[in-house]
Design a protein around this motif. Structure first.
Motif, PDB file in Angstrom:
ATOM      1  N   CYS A   1     -95.090 -27.342  62.735  1.00 54.27           N
ATOM      2  CA  CYS A   1     -94.678 -26.224  63.599  1.00 54.27           C
ATOM      3  C   CYS A   1     -95.863 -25.684  64.401  1.00 54.27           C
ATOM      4  CB  CYS A   1     -94.041 -25.108  62.771  1.00 54.27           C
ATOM      5  SG  CYS A   1     -92.386 -25.518  62.177  1.00 54.27           S
ATOM      6  N   ILE A   2     -97.027 -25.575  63.774  1.00 54.98           N
ATOM      7  CA  ILE A   2     -98.232 -25.118  64.483  1.00 54.98           C
ATOM      8  C   ILE A   2     -98.581 -26.098  65.595  1.00 54.98           C
ATOM      9  CG2 ILE A   2    -100.738 -24.777  64.259  1.00 54.98           C
ATOM     10  CD1 ILE A   2    -100.103 -23.543  61.451  1.00 54.98           C
ATOM     11  N   LEU A   3     -98.520 -27.395  65.298  1.00 50.81           N
ATOM     12  CA  LEU A   3     -98.783 -28.405  66.331  1.00 50.81           C
ATOM     13  C   LEU A   3     -97.783 -28.292  67.467  1.00 50.81           C
ATOM     14  CD1 LEU A   3     -99.618 -31.545  64.170  1.00 50.81           C
ATOM     15  CD2 LEU A   3    -101.180 -30.303  65.678  1.00 50.81           C
ATOM     16  N   LEU A   4     -96.537 -28.076  67.117  1.00 48.96           N
ATOM     17  CA  LEU A   4     -95.488 -27.947  68.125  1.00 48.96           C
ATOM     18  C   LEU A   4     -95.777 -26.765  69.044  1.00 48.96           C
ATOM     19  CD1 LEU A   4     -92.765 -28.939  69.189  1.00 48.96           C
ATOM     20  CD2 LEU A   4     -91.674 -27.431  67.536  1.00 48.96           C
ATOM     21  N   LEU A   5     -96.127 -25.644  68.467  1.00 48.35           N
ATOM     22  CA  LEU A   5     -96.417 -24.448  69.268  1.00 48.35           C
ATOM     23  C   LEU A   5     -97.715 -24.607  70.065  1.00 48.35           C
ATOM     24  CD1 LEU A   5     -95.401 -21.727  66.677  1.00 48.35           C
ATOM     25  CD2 LEU A   5     -94.154 -22.392  68.733  1.00 48.35           C
ATOM     26  N   TYR A   6     -98.692 -25.233  69.473  1.00 47.93           N
ATOM     27  CA  TYR A   6     -99.998 -25.391  70.125  1.00 47.93           C
ATOM     28  C   TYR A   6     -99.940 -26.347  71.316  1.00 47.93           C
ATOM     29  CZ  TYR A   6    -104.961 -26.299  70.752  1.00 47.93           C
ATOM     30  OH  TYR A   6    -106.206 -26.427  71.287  1.00 47.93           O
ATOM     31  N   TYR A   7     -99.261 -27.462  71.136  1.00 45.72           N
ATOM     32  CA  TYR A   7     -99.253 -28.503  72.157  1.00 45.72           C
ATOM     33  C   TYR A   7     -98.110 -28.398  73.159  1.00 45.72           C
ATOM     34  CZ  TYR A   7    -102.948 -30.892  69.695  1.00 45.72           C
ATOM     35  OH  TYR A   7    -104.130 -31.211  69.116  1.00 45.72           O
TER      36      TYR A   7
ATOM     37  N   PHE B   1     -90.766 -33.214  72.831  1.00 47.17           N
ATOM     38  CA  PHE B   1     -91.360 -32.297  73.799  1.00 47.17           C
ATOM     39  C   PHE B   1     -92.695 -32.813  74.325  1.00 47.17           C
ATOM     40  CE2 PHE B   1     -88.763 -28.587  72.054  1.00 47.17           C
ATOM     41  CZ  PHE B   1     -87.882 -28.625  73.123  1.00 47.17           C
ATOM     42  N   SER B   2     -93.398 -33.584  73.522  1.00 48.22           N
ATOM     43  CA  SER B   2     -94.669 -34.156  73.979  1.00 48.22           C
ATOM     44  C   SER B   2     -94.445 -35.277  74.988  1.00 48.22           C
ATOM     45  CB  SER B   2     -95.468 -34.689  72.792  1.00 48.22           C
ATOM     46  OG  SER B   2     -95.783 -33.644  71.911  1.00 48.22           O
ATOM     47  N   LEU B   3     -93.469 -36.138  74.716  1.00 52.03           N
ATOM     48  CA  LEU B   3     -93.204 -37.261  75.610  1.00 52.03           C
ATOM     49  C   LEU B   3     -92.535 -36.848  76.913  1.00 52.03           C
ATOM     50  CD1 LEU B   3     -91.892 -39.992  73.135  1.00 52.03           C
ATOM     51  CD2 LEU B   3     -94.124 -39.896  74.249  1.00 52.03           C
ATOM     52  N   TYR B   4     -91.689 -35.837  76.841  1.00 48.21           N
ATOM     53  CA  TYR B   4     -90.900 -35.447  78.001  1.00 48.21           C
ATOM     54  C   TYR B   4     -91.248 -34.027  78.433  1.00 48.21           C
ATOM     55  CZ  TYR B   4     -88.424 -39.685  76.908  1.00 48.21           C
ATOM     56  OH  TYR B   4     -88.130 -40.996  76.657  1.00 48.21           O
ATOM     57  N   ARG B   5     -92.521 -33.737  78.449  1.00 44.59           N
ATOM     58  CA  ARG B   5     -93.036 -32.397  78.741  1.00 44.59           C
ATOM     59  C   ARG B   5     -92.580 -31.878  80.106  1.00 44.59           C
ATOM     60  NH1 ARG B   5     -98.817 -30.845  76.960  1.00 44.59           N
ATOM     61  NH2 ARG B   5     -97.655 -29.476  75.664  1.00 44.59           N
ATOM     62  N   ASP B   6     -92.630 -32.714  81.113  1.00 46.74           N
ATOM     63  CA  ASP B   6     -92.321 -32.270  82.470  1.00 46.74           C
ATOM     64  C   ASP B   6     -90.980 -32.779  82.991  1.00 46.74           C
ATOM     65  OD1 ASP B   6     -94.814 -30.993  82.590  1.00 46.74           O
ATOM     66  OD2 ASP B   6     -95.792 -32.869  83.148  1.00 46.74           O
TER      67      ASP B   6
ATOM     68  N   ILE C   1     -88.658 -31.784  62.454  1.00 49.40           N
ATOM     69  CA  ILE C   1     -89.748 -31.044  63.104  1.00 49.40           C
ATOM     70  C   ILE C   1     -90.656 -32.013  63.861  1.00 49.40           C
ATOM     71  CG2 ILE C   1     -91.740 -29.530  62.742  1.00 49.40           C
ATOM     72  CD1 ILE C   1     -89.100 -28.108  62.250  1.00 49.40           C
ATOM     73  N   ALA C   2     -90.985 -33.144  63.244  1.00 51.67           N
ATOM     74  CA  ALA C   2     -91.798 -34.149  63.945  1.00 51.67           C
ATOM     75  C   ALA C   2     -91.066 -34.654  65.178  1.00 51.67           C
ATOM     76  CB  ALA C   2     -92.127 -35.315  63.006  1.00 51.67           C
ATOM     77  N   GLY C   3     -89.751 -34.794  65.073  1.00 53.11           N
ATOM     78  CA  GLY C   3     -88.947 -35.247  66.198  1.00 53.11           C
ATOM     79  C   GLY C   3     -88.999 -34.299  67.376  1.00 53.11           C
ATOM     80  N   VAL C   4     -88.943 -33.009  67.096  1.00 55.36           N
ATOM     81  CA  VAL C   4     -89.051 -32.015  68.167  1.00 55.36           C
ATOM     82  C   VAL C   4     -90.430 -32.100  68.812  1.00 55.36           C
ATOM     83  CG1 VAL C   4     -89.076 -29.529  68.671  1.00 55.36           C
ATOM     84  CG2 VAL C   4     -87.332 -30.469  67.147  1.00 55.36           C
ATOM     85  N   LEU C   5     -91.454 -32.229  67.989  1.00 54.86           N
ATOM     86  CA  LEU C   5     -92.822 -32.356  68.502  1.00 54.86           C
ATOM     87  C   LEU C   5     -92.947 -33.573  69.412  1.00 54.86           C
ATOM     88  CD1 LEU C   5     -95.794 -31.392  68.413  1.00 54.86           C
ATOM     89  CD2 LEU C   5     -96.083 -32.813  66.385  1.00 54.86           C
ATOM     90  N   VAL C   6     -92.413 -34.693  68.990  1.00 60.75           N
ATOM     91  CA  VAL C   6     -92.506 -35.930  69.773  1.00 60.75           C
ATOM     92  C   VAL C   6     -91.721 -35.819  71.083  1.00 60.75           C
ATOM     93  CG1 VAL C   6     -91.818 -38.369  69.828  1.00 60.75           C
ATOM     94  CG2 VAL C   6     -92.994 -37.457  67.827  1.00 60.75           C
TER      95      VAL C   6
END
Length: 179
Positions: A167-173, A22-27, A15-20
């Motif tokens: 998961c909340i962080l993932l959805l929020y950010y 998507f955060s690093l490669y957002r665009d 889950i942390a990996g998905v968050l990271v």
């Protein structure tokens, strides 16, 4: 038992990996092969710090090499420290900066996964068991945030809580995920 289960390390690392990622490669569009390699890195990284424990999944799979590592390093010592993470980052950057080959981007994604999985593993071990030698070799005593016993209902609740927060962080950010 004072160590956290590999499956719990894998869940929180994933889950942390998905968050990271998507955060690093957002665009940026990410190739499916890069996601597969990154995910494999997460799986390896989630197990890697416990290579210092002879009964761990990775130490058993690596047989003699795993036994050697567990004899050299105490459990939750060097491989559970910030120095270990820094060394992983340095190795990743050496390959990124000095080796140019066709699949270097895949290697970078894989190593990023290993770093994220290992970092999350170490973070979770600060809560479960007796902590880690996080500041090794500067400070050789184990550091902990709490001493939740592994295999207890409290640990199960804590793991679920961490997963929910991630998961909340993932959805929020992340605006790429459609709810």
């Amino acid at each position: 038992m004072i160590t956290m289960d590999y499956k719990n390390h894998l869940k929180t690392g994933a889950i942390a990996g998905v968050l990271v990622i998507f955060s690093l490669y957002r665009d940026i569009s990410i190739d499916p092969a890069e996601i597969v390699i990154y995910s494999a890195g997460i799986v390896i990284g989630s197990a890697l710090p416990d290579i210092d424990h002879p009964g761990s999944l990775l130490a058993r799979k690596l047989n003699i090499f795993g036994k050697l590592i567990s004899k050299i390093f105490s459990h939750r010592g060097f491989t559970h420290s910030l120095l270990f993470i820094i060394i992983l980052i340095i190795i990743k950057n050496i390959f990124k900066n000095y080796f140019d080959y066709p699949d270097s981007q895949l290697f970078e994604f894989g190593f990023l996964g290993i770093i994220v999985g290992s970092s999350m593993h170490i973070f979770m071990d600060l809560f479960v068991g007796n902590g880690t030698k996080l500041l090794f070799p500067i400070y050789k005593k184990k550091i902990y945030i709490s001493k939740i016993k592994s295999g207890t209902k409290l640990e199960a609740f804590f793991i679920k809580l961490v997963l929910i927060v991630l998961c909340i962080l993932l959805l929020y950010y992340n605006d790429k995920i459609i709810i």
